[in-house]
Write a protein that holds these residues in place. Structure first.
Motif, PDB file in Angstrom:
ATOM      1  N   UNK A   1      23.387   6.939   5.405  1.00 49.12           N
ATOM      2  CA  UNK A   1      22.084   6.311   5.578  1.00 49.12           C
ATOM      3  C   UNK A   1      22.119   4.864   5.074  1.00 49.12           C
ATOM      4  N   UNK A   2      21.606   3.964   5.903  1.00 44.41           N
ATOM      5  CA  UNK A   2      21.410   2.561   5.527  1.00 44.41           C
ATOM      6  C   UNK A   2      19.912   2.282   5.623  1.00 44.41           C
ATOM      7  N   UNK A   3      19.355   1.707   4.568  1.00 46.96           N
ATOM      8  CA  UNK A   3      17.913   1.499   4.497  1.00 46.96           C
ATOM      9  C   UNK A   3      17.591   0.008   4.481  1.00 46.96           C
ATOM     10  N   UNK A   4      16.569  -0.349   5.235  1.00 46.05           N
ATOM     11  CA  UNK A   4      16.106  -1.736   5.303  1.00 46.05           C
ATOM     12  C   UNK A   4      14.793  -1.856   4.547  1.00 46.05           C
ATOM     13  N   UNK A   5      14.722  -2.858   3.670  1.00 44.88           N
ATOM     14  CA  UNK A   5      13.515  -3.132   2.899  1.00 44.88           C
ATOM     15  C   UNK A   5      12.983  -4.509   3.265  1.00 44.88           C
ATOM     16  N   UNK A   6      11.677  -4.656   3.193  1.00 43.04           N
ATOM     17  CA  UNK A   6      11.040  -5.954   3.415  1.00 43.04           C
ATOM     18  C   UNK A   6      10.185  -6.276   2.202  1.00 43.04           C
ATOM     19  N   UNK A   7      10.207  -7.550   1.808  1.00 43.66           N
ATOM     20  CA  UNK A   7       9.414  -7.962   0.654  1.00 43.66           C
ATOM     21  C   UNK A   7       7.969  -8.157   1.092  1.00 43.66           C
ATOM     22  N   UNK A   8       7.084  -7.401   0.478  1.00 46.04           N
ATOM     23  CA  UNK A   8       5.660  -7.466   0.796  1.00 46.04           C
ATOM     24  C   UNK A   8       4.990  -8.392  -0.207  1.00 46.04           C
ATOM     25  N   UNK A   9       4.697  -9.592   0.237  1.00 47.08           N
ATOM     26  CA  UNK A   9       4.162 -10.598  -0.681  1.00 47.08           C
ATOM     27  C   UNK A   9       2.786 -10.220  -1.206  1.00 47.08           C
ATOM     28  N   UNK A  10       2.019  -9.482  -0.405  1.00 43.87           N
ATOM     29  CA  UNK A  10       0.673  -9.122  -0.851  1.00 43.87           C
ATOM     30  C   UNK A  10       0.709  -8.199  -2.063  1.00 43.87           C
ATOM     31  N   UNK A  11       1.693  -7.284  -2.079  1.00 48.17           N
ATOM     32  CA  UNK A  11       1.789  -6.358  -3.201  1.00 48.17           C
ATOM     33  C   UNK A  11       2.900  -6.685  -4.168  1.00 48.17           C
TER      34      UNK A  11
END
Length: 543
Positions: free
Chosen positions: A221-231
């Motif tokens: 498994x390879x997981x992609x994360x995104x930085x959520x600036x609001x939180x």
């Protein structure tokens, strides 16, 4: 069709459009390359100890012309750099000679990543009260990013921009469907409406997972994360498994800061690459850098360009570089800096940077630089002595560049010395001169080149000749006032040409001098100072 039926159709169309707008904001799901996928433990936000990314410096550093300036920005062509032209488009609808004064919609399209004009973007308009059906008019941007929809009937319109690899946008700067589009009103008598667009790229993050021996690891498994600036936290965006070649891919991603992590066997190596996105390079929860490459340097050949990897804590990172010219690899250009030459004239540079932290490699490519212009290192011409005039020779610069000058003495600005020439005074005595030439070309960043420092400015006298101007008499050279310890040498001249062996301070006139003009050339040398030569006035010798 009855009024109620028409309203029902509009209501259904509105729901469909809203549904499309909402779905278009969601990330596209990457294709799972392993079938069936193995089970995995559910990852929560707290499970992933990723450091918060630094602010992407490209957001504040990007040099993009303003709306009013953009029409004058040059565009790279096969023939080299050419001045930007007036509006000209590949129009499908009827054309107009001057869309700015005709009932038309026109403008320019550029990409947000680098600010470059984009060719091949389709602009379409519809009446704002209709859903579906063919557009009223269509145009495609040309090599300069310009388009014009031609002469249009009076009315209210909505405008869409679309192109391969870009997020579809409805004017004005709305990426989320036609419902939020701004209405453009075209009047029968004009003038035209300028509608520009800045489009965001869609990008793909792809990579490989290999073991310590470089062989592919499948089914992980390879997981992609995104930085959520609001939180202010990393949100899990998607997960896929590696295929038989150890590869994975996350397509159709919007601009943002991303991180890739996964189930890594001991000693495994995870490599991820993006083009238009920022990638987190990390080692634990505290040490992280945001790989967001940027080319730093004035846009000119002969001036060093530097790769800025991006902000963050890079103590544990090692880097590799590859410079690109118009998107193609430049052989042997693999250092942090690159000095462009003639082969780079009027081209645009990029740098591909790879950061390695432990067993994680991430690669990203910078936006394109400004097209590289021609400039030269200026030269200082003239006699470096108090009372003499020196001038700046700017050398070869881009045609239509407007040069400006600033003179310096020992590195300090000389007040008011902003002309191409400078008359030296006692204030410059014993100091070294430099001159900075700054060239302004259209709306490009200012390019400045500084000359090499001269030797020290000296004091040099103007020689005179004493004695009787008659054959058989002796003439004597009076050198005037020079710097102390200056070593003087002499050369007597007959009609401007050197007289053999006449190299002393005095000279006895002979028969060959009758009917000629005699002068003396004095040269002064002093260590660290400029070598200066002065010539006396000519003395006529009677025949």
């Amino acid at each position: 069709m009855s009024r109620s039926t028409r309203l029902a159709c509009v209501f259904v169309s509105t729901l469909l459009a809203l549904s499309f707008a909402v779905s278009s904001t969601l990330p596209a799901q990457a294709e799972d390359t392993t079938d069936p996928a193995p089970a995995r433990a559910t990852a929560t936000r707290a499970d992933r100890q990723l450091a918060a990314p630094p602010v992407d410096h490209r957001v504040t550093k990007r040099s993009v012309a303003t709306k009013g300036e953009r029409g004058s920005r040059p565009t790279r062509t096969a023939a080299g750099l050419e001045p930007a032209k007036s509006v000209q488009s590949s129009r499908i609808s009827a054309t107009t000679d001057d869309p700015a004064t005709e009932p038309s919609i026109y403008g320019e399209v550029w990409e947000s990543y680098s600010g470059d004009a984009v060719e091949g973007i389709t602009a379409k308009i519809w009446h704002d009260n209709l859903f579906g059906g063919p557009p009223v008019a269509t145009a495609v941007t040309d090599a300069y990013g310009y388009y014009s929809l031609g002469a249009l009937p009076a009315g209210d319109y909505v405008l869409e921009f679309s192109g391969d690899g870009f997020i579809t946008q409805w004017w004005d700067h709305n990426n989320y469907g036609s419902i939020g589009a701004k209405v453009i009103t075209v009047t029968a008598d004009g003038p035209g409406t300028e509608a520009n667009a800045e489009l965001d790229h869609l990008d793909t993050i792809s990579g490989t997972l290999t073991n310590s021996k470089g062989k592919p690891v499948a089914g992980r498994w390879i997981t992609l994360y995104i930085w959520l600036t609001s939180g202010q936290y990393w949100g899990e965006l998607d997960s896929v498994t590696t295929n038989s070649a150890g590869r994975f891919s996350f397509p159709e991603l919007r601009p943002g800061s991303y991180a890739v992590d996964g189930e890594l066997p001991k000693g495994a190596r995870l490599k991820a690459e993006a083009h238009y996105l920022s990638l987190l390079s990390f080692s634990g929860p505290k040490n992280a850098g945001l790989l967001a490459p940027w080319v730093v340097g004035s846009p000119s050949i002969g001036l060093e360009q530097k790769a800025d990897a991006g902000p963050g804590k890079w103590k544990k990172a090692s880097f590799s570089y590859q410079w690109l010219r118009n998107g193609a690899t430049i052989p042997k250009a693999t250092k942090k800096t690159y000095t462009p030459g003639l082969a780079d004239l009027h081209t645009q540079l990029q740098v591909r940077v790879t950061s390695r932290v432990g067993n994680y490699w991430v690669t990203a490519t910078s936006p394109t630089s400004w097209p590289l212009l021609r400039s030269s290192v200026p030269q200082i011409r003239g006699t470096l002595a108090v009372g003499s005039e020196v001038s700046a020779d700017p050398g070869a610069w881009e045609l239509a560049s407007v040069p400006s000058y600033q003179w310096y003495a020992d590195g300090k600005q000389i007040a008011g010395a902003t002309a191409q020439s400078l008359t030296l005074t006692t204030a410059q005595k014993g100091k070294r001169l430099t001159v900075k030439v700054s060239g302004t070309y259209q709306n490009f960043p200012v390019i400045s080149r500084t000359s090499s420092a001269t030797a020290k400015v000296t004091t040099a006298g103007t020689p005179t000749i004493t004695g009787s101007p008659a054959v058989g008499s002796t003439l004597t050279a009076k050198p005037g006032t020079w710097n102390k310890k200056t070593k003087l040498s002499y050369q007597w001249l007959r009609d401007g040409k050197a007289i053999s062996k006449a190299t002393k301070a005095s000279y006895k006139l002979g028969a060959a001098d009758a009917g000629t003009f005699i002068s003396v050339r004095v040269t002064g040398k002093l260590s660290g100072y400029a070598t200066v030569t002065k010539i006396s006035g000519q003395v006529p010798i009677p025949a």
